[in-house]
Design a protein around this motif. Structure first.
Motif, short mmCIF file in Angstrom:
data_model
loop_
_atom_site.label_atom_id
_atom_site.label_comp_id
_atom_site.label_asym_id
_atom_site.label_seq_id
_atom_site.Cartn_x
_atom_site.Cartn_y
_atom_site.Cartn_z
N ASP A 119 41.67 72.99 17.50
CA ASP A 119 40.43 72.78 16.74
C ASP A 119 40.15 74.00 15.87
O ASP A 119 40.99 74.89 15.73
CB ASP A 119 39.26 72.47 17.69
CG ASP A 119 38.98 73.60 18.67
OD1 ASP A 119 39.55 74.70 18.51
OD2 ASP A 119 38.18 73.39 19.59
N ALA A 120 38.96 74.06 15.28
CA ALA A 120 38.62 75.15 14.36
C ALA A 120 38.59 76.51 15.06
O ALA A 120 38.76 77.55 14.43
CB ALA A 120 37.28 74.87 13.70
N ASP A 121 38.36 76.51 16.40
CA ASP A 121 38.29 77.76 17.15
C ASP A 121 39.64 78.19 17.73
O ASP A 121 39.74 79.19 18.42
CB ASP A 121 37.28 77.62 18.30
CG ASP A 121 35.88 77.33 17.79
OD1 ASP A 121 35.54 77.88 16.72
OD2 ASP A 121 35.17 76.56 18.45
N GLY A 122 40.68 77.38 17.48
CA GLY A 122 42.00 77.71 17.98
C GLY A 122 42.25 77.23 19.40
O GLY A 122 43.23 77.62 20.02
N GLN A 123 41.36 76.40 19.94
CA GLN A 123 41.51 75.84 21.29
C GLN A 123 42.08 74.44 21.19
O GLN A 123 41.94 73.77 20.18
CB GLN A 123 40.14 75.81 21.99
CG GLN A 123 39.49 77.17 22.11
CD GLN A 123 40.31 78.13 22.95
OE1 GLN A 123 40.87 77.74 23.97
NE2 GLN A 123 40.40 79.37 22.52
N THR A 173 42.29 70.66 21.27
CA THR A 173 41.24 69.70 20.99
C THR A 173 41.05 68.76 22.18
O THR A 173 41.98 68.44 22.90
CB THR A 173 41.54 68.91 19.72
OG1 THR A 173 40.46 68.05 19.45
CG2 THR A 173 42.80 68.10 19.84
N GLU A 201 48.40 71.00 14.87
CA GLU A 201 47.54 69.84 14.72
C GLU A 201 46.69 69.60 15.96
O GLU A 201 45.67 68.91 15.90
CB GLU A 201 48.38 68.57 14.46
CG GLU A 201 49.25 68.64 13.24
CD GLU A 201 50.62 69.22 13.53
OE1 GLU A 201 51.01 69.35 14.71
OE2 GLU A 201 51.30 69.57 12.55
#
Length: 91
Positions: free
Chosen positions: A62-66, A68, A59
């Motif tokens: 983010d969408a890039d796997g970093q 948030t 959770e």
């Protein structure tokens, strides 16, 4: 005729299900018994020990796997005696 066939097959199906469930129960119990160390057993290193490892919950990505950078919502219940932590608090 149909009733007789059903009366003949029902005990067989019931017995097969009973034996299948009994087999599964013994398999699960044997894993539990194997987990208990007994006197004279060789010490084993635990598999999958995660002591000291960092766990990042999906959770927080983010969408890039970093991780948030967004502000996260928190829930506080009434009766909490702790002081609210500020976002810049390092603890």
């Amino acid at each position: 005729m149909r009733s007789e066939l059903f009366a003949t097959l029902l005990p067989l199906v019931y017995g097969a299900c009973f034996l299948g469930l009994l087999w599964q129960a013994f398999k699960i119990m044997s894993r539990g018994f194997a987990a208990v160390p007994r006197p004279g057993d060789q010490p084993r290193a635990p598999r999958g020990d995660r002591t000291g490892r960092l766990t990042i919950h999906p959770e927080l990505l983010d969408a890039d796997g970093q991780l948030t950078r967004d502000d996260l919502l928190t829930v506080r219940f009434s009766g909490d005696n702790e002081q609210p932590a500020s976002p810049n608090d390092p603890s």
